[in-house]
Design a protein around this motif. Structure first.
Motif, PDB file in Angstrom:
ATOM      1  N   THR A  43       0.788  -1.228   0.057  1.00 12.87           N
ATOM      2  CA  THR A  43      -0.078   0.001   0.314  1.00 12.87           C
ATOM      3  C   THR A  43       1.351   1.351   0.226  1.00 12.87           C
ATOM      4  N   PRO A  44       0.818   1.724  -0.350  1.00 19.53           N
ATOM      5  CA  PRO A  44       1.737   3.846  -0.479  1.00 19.53           C
ATOM      6  C   PRO A  44       2.070   3.539   0.815  1.00 19.53           C
ATOM      7  N   GLU A  45       1.053   3.759   2.053  1.00 23.39           N
ATOM      8  CA  GLU A  45       0.926   4.108   3.642  1.00 23.39           C
ATOM      9  C   GLU A  45       2.172   3.210   3.989  1.00 23.39           C
ATOM     10  N   ALA A  46       2.388   1.944   3.989  1.00 27.30           N
ATOM     11  CA  ALA A  46       3.409   0.926   4.257  1.00 27.30           C
ATOM     12  C   ALA A  46       4.594   1.009   3.232  1.00 27.30           C
ATOM     13  N   TYR A  47       4.550   1.602   1.785  1.00 25.45           N
ATOM     14  CA  TYR A  47       5.513   1.133   1.190  1.00 25.45           C
ATOM     15  C   TYR A  47       6.485   2.756   1.761  1.00 25.45           C
ATOM     16  N   ALA A  48       5.774   4.085   2.336  1.00 21.07           N
ATOM     17  CA  ALA A  48       6.186   5.013   2.454  1.00 21.07           C
ATOM     18  C   ALA A  48       7.058   4.841   4.036  1.00 21.07           C
ATOM     19  N   SER A  49       6.268   4.078   4.649  1.00 17.28           N
ATOM     20  CA  SER A  49       6.918   3.458   6.185  1.00 17.28           C
ATOM     21  C   SER A  49       8.132   2.842   6.392  1.00 17.28           C
ATOM     22  N   LEU A  50       7.698   1.864   5.981  1.00 19.51           N
ATOM     23  CA  LEU A  50       9.306   0.996   5.109  1.00 19.51           C
ATOM     24  C   LEU A  50      10.691   2.110   4.736  1.00 19.51           C
ATOM     25  N   LYS A  51       9.206   2.647   3.587  1.00 24.63           N
ATOM     26  CA  LYS A  51      11.342   3.089   3.498  1.00 24.63           C
ATOM     27  C   LYS A  51      11.747   3.999   4.161  1.00 24.63           C
ATOM     28  N   HIS A  52      11.111   5.054   5.025  1.00 19.92           N
ATOM     29  CA  HIS A  52      11.538   5.751   5.932  1.00 19.92           C
ATOM     30  C   HIS A  52      12.093   4.937   6.616  1.00 19.92           C
ATOM     31  N   GLU A  53      11.775   4.122   7.718  1.00 20.75           N
ATOM     32  CA  GLU A  53      12.092   3.152   8.576  1.00 20.75           C
ATOM     33  C   GLU A  53      13.603   2.295   8.494  1.00 20.75           C
ATOM     34  N   LEU A  54      13.788   1.819   7.097  1.00 20.61           N
ATOM     35  CA  LEU A  54      15.093   1.448   6.479  1.00 20.61           C
ATOM     36  C   LEU A  54      16.252   2.665   6.292  1.00 20.61           C
ATOM     37  N   GLY A  55      15.570   3.966   5.855  1.00 20.61           N
ATOM     38  CA  GLY A  55      16.420   5.502   5.580  1.00 20.61           C
ATOM     39  C   GLY A  55      16.216   5.305   4.218  1.00 20.61           C
ATOM     40  N   LEU A  56      15.884   4.765   3.199  1.00 21.96           N
ATOM     41  CA  LEU A  56      16.187   4.579   1.690  1.00 21.96           C
ATOM     42  C   LEU A  56      15.191   5.977   1.131  1.00 21.96           C
ATOM     43  N   ASP A  57      14.657   6.443   2.536  1.00 23.21           N
ATOM     44  CA  ASP A  57      14.406   7.905   1.186  1.00 23.21           C
ATOM     45  C   ASP A  57      15.450   9.028   1.129  1.00 23.21           C
ATOM     46  N   GLN A  58      16.215   9.019   1.999  1.00 22.60           N
ATOM     47  CA  GLN A  58      17.316   9.598   2.364  1.00 22.60           C
ATOM     48  C   GLN A  58      18.149   9.990   0.869  1.00 22.60           C
ATOM     49  N   PRO A  59      19.568  11.198   0.427  1.00 19.44           N
ATOM     50  CA  PRO A  59      20.194  11.214  -0.213  1.00 19.44           C
ATOM     51  C   PRO A  59      20.999  10.083  -0.104  1.00 19.44           C
ATOM     52  N   PHE A  60      21.823  10.055  -1.309  1.00 16.28           N
ATOM     53  CA  PHE A  60      23.391   8.499  -0.988  1.00 16.28           C
ATOM     54  C   PHE A  60      23.257   8.730  -0.405  1.00 16.28           C
ATOM     55  N   PHE A  61      24.272  10.448  -0.087  1.00 21.07           N
ATOM     56  CA  PHE A  61      25.723  10.467   0.548  1.00 21.07           C
ATOM     57  C   PHE A  61      25.309  10.905   1.575  1.00 21.07           C
ATOM     58  N   ALA A  62      23.985  10.964   1.981  1.00 20.90           N
ATOM     59  CA  ALA A  62      23.807  10.423   3.656  1.00 20.90           C
ATOM     60  C   ALA A  62      23.468   9.586   4.045  1.00 20.90           C
ATOM     61  N   GLN A  63      22.715   7.940   3.410  1.00 25.94           N
ATOM     62  CA  GLN A  63      22.882   6.589   3.318  1.00 25.94           C
ATOM     63  C   GLN A  63      24.502   6.111   3.756  1.00 25.94           C
ATOM     64  N   TYR A  64      25.302   6.692   2.703  1.00 24.08           N
ATOM     65  CA  TYR A  64      26.652   5.821   2.424  1.00 24.08           C
ATOM     66  C   TYR A  64      27.029   6.495   4.378  1.00 24.08           C
ATOM     67  N   PHE A  65      26.900   7.983   4.154  1.00 24.94           N
ATOM     68  CA  PHE A  65      27.733   8.776   6.031  1.00 24.94           C
ATOM     69  C   PHE A  65      26.688   7.693   6.726  1.00 24.94           C
ATOM     70  N   ARG A  66      25.558   7.912   7.200  1.00 29.09           N
ATOM     71  CA  ARG A  66      25.179   7.420   7.907  1.00 29.09           C
ATOM     72  C   ARG A  66      25.216   5.877   8.306  1.00 29.09           C
ATOM     73  N   TYR A  67      25.542   5.332   7.000  1.00 23.54           N
ATOM     74  CA  TYR A  67      26.202   3.695   7.035  1.00 23.54           C
ATOM     75  C   TYR A  67      27.295   3.202   7.851  1.00 23.54           C
ATOM     76  N   ILE A  68      27.845   4.205   7.770  1.00 23.52           N
ATOM     77  CA  ILE A  68      29.579   4.187   8.060  1.00 23.52           C
ATOM     78  C   ILE A  68      29.895   4.632   9.544  1.00 23.52           C
ATOM     79  N   VAL A  69      29.188   5.652  10.340  1.00 24.73           N
ATOM     80  CA  VAL A  69      28.959   5.970  11.357  1.00 24.73           C
ATOM     81  C   VAL A  69      28.427   5.071  12.294  1.00 24.73           C
ATOM     82  N   ASN A  70      27.170   3.864  11.793  1.00 24.92           N
ATOM     83  CA  ASN A  70      26.283   2.852  12.217  1.00 24.92           C
ATOM     84  C   ASN A  70      27.821   2.265  12.547  1.00 24.92           C
ATOM     85  N   ILE A  71      28.663   1.530  11.851  1.00 25.86           N
ATOM     86  CA  ILE A  71      30.055   0.219  11.758  1.00 25.86           C
ATOM     87  C   ILE A  71      30.772   0.688  13.182  1.00 25.86           C
ATOM     88  N   VAL A  72      31.036   2.640  12.974  1.00 28.16           N
ATOM     89  CA  VAL A  72      32.330   2.327  13.983  1.00 28.16           C
ATOM     90  C   VAL A  72      31.960   2.779  14.906  1.00 28.16           C
TER      91      VAL A  72
END
Length: 323
Positions: A45-74
């Protein structure tokens, strides 16, 4: 020496970041939508799709996702959660990495213990039956894909002769076939390089001098000649480390070993990007560590290389003592 080791360790950081950037970019721009794969056609459903995408952080820009991924690892050693199974990727890596490291280390040991002696014997008995046998065998195994050799080993030693188990994990008998299948191709390359390097060294003047002084042949070959021929051999062994680690992906899958390689292949087949990113990053880190170990072996094998790591003050102090 300590300064050089620290410098090399620090260089691992940008290398791993570069590898992660490449893999992360491929995952980000690859076709397909992981959110749709997780929801499925029935749960979309559009609501479930938007909610899950926000939960996974996939609605953020590329470099925001990349740096967030690095910070979580470190900060938390968090590689995210698997899109397919929902579990934490870091926990799965911890439970599997020991099998991959064990397979890689044993493969390198077998490569060295078989490849170097056969290459040395082939060089010292040039144009003999032994030399021709090693050369033909090296060409045969170098041209043989490791997955084909793995299947042949299973058919011959597990199904026909019933000497060893075919798949799974258990005692040491379960590691014999995977290690052989993963190392025989690199054994061939190390044997050929050992032969070529030894042929150059045994024709040197100092080798003839050692023989003229009455040194035993074994001492001349294994102490004098091999000691000076070991640098090219170490180079080839270091280059083969990446091949051994990459080969674990196929070998672990064929022998049904729950290691990092089979986990990576599962992630690739299911487009599970957190699994792919984490596995590639860990494998790149281990390859960097192994290359560092090989570089340090250069210093222990050759005093001329070791002298380059001595600091300027120590060199001056040594020069003053000599004068």
């Amino acid at each position: 020496m300590a300064k050089y080791i620290l410098k090399r360790i620090l260089w691992i950081v940008p290398v791993c970041l570069g590898v992660l950037l490449i893999v992360f970019s491929i995952s980000y721009f690859a076709p397909g939508d992981p959110v749709m794969s997780m929801l499925g056609a029935s749960g979309y459903t559009p609501e479930a799709y938007a909610s899950l995408k926000h939960e996974l952080g996939l609605d953020q820009p590329f470099f925001a996702q990349y740096f967030r991924y690095i910070v979580n690892i470190v900060t938390k050693f968090d590689f995210g959660n698997s899109y397919t199974y929902g579990h934490a990727v870091s926990g799965e890596i911890i439970s599997r990495i020991g099998i991959t490291v064990k397979l890689g280390v044993l493969s390198v040991i077998v490569t060295t213990l078989i490849g170097v002696p056969f290459g040395v014997i082939s060089a010292t008995k040039q144009y003999s039956a032994m030399d021709y046998s090693v050369t033909v065998g090296s060409l045969f195994f170098a041209a043989m894909p490791n997955f084909w050799l793995a299947l042949i080993c299973i058919i011959v030693f597990a199904l026909k002769l019933k000497w060893l188990p075919a798949t799974g994990m258990g005692n040491w008998r379960y590691m014999v076939l995977p290690v052989l299948a993963n190392s025989m191709g690199t054994v061939a390359n190390v044997a050929r390089m050992s032969r070529s390097s030894m042929l150059e060294v045994i024709r040197s003047d100092y080798i003839r001098t050692a023989r003229a002084k009455g040194c035993r042949e074994n001492t001349v070959i294994w102490r004098h000649a091999l000691h000076n021929a070991v640098i090219p051999i170490l180079t080839v062994v270091g280059m083969q480390l990446g091949t051994v680690m990459a080969g674990s992906v196929v070998i672990e899958t064929i022998f049904n070993m729950p290691g990092l390689g089979s986990y990576l292949l599962t992630g690739i087949s299911g487009r599970d990007y957190p699994v792919i990113n984490a596995c590639v990053l860990i494998l790149a880190f281990f390859i960097c560590i192994m290359n560092l170990i090989v570089d340090l072996c250069y210093a222990f094998a050759d005093p001329r290389i070791r002298s380059q790591y001595v600091s300027g003050r120590k060199k001056k102090a040594t020069a003053k003592e000599g004068s």
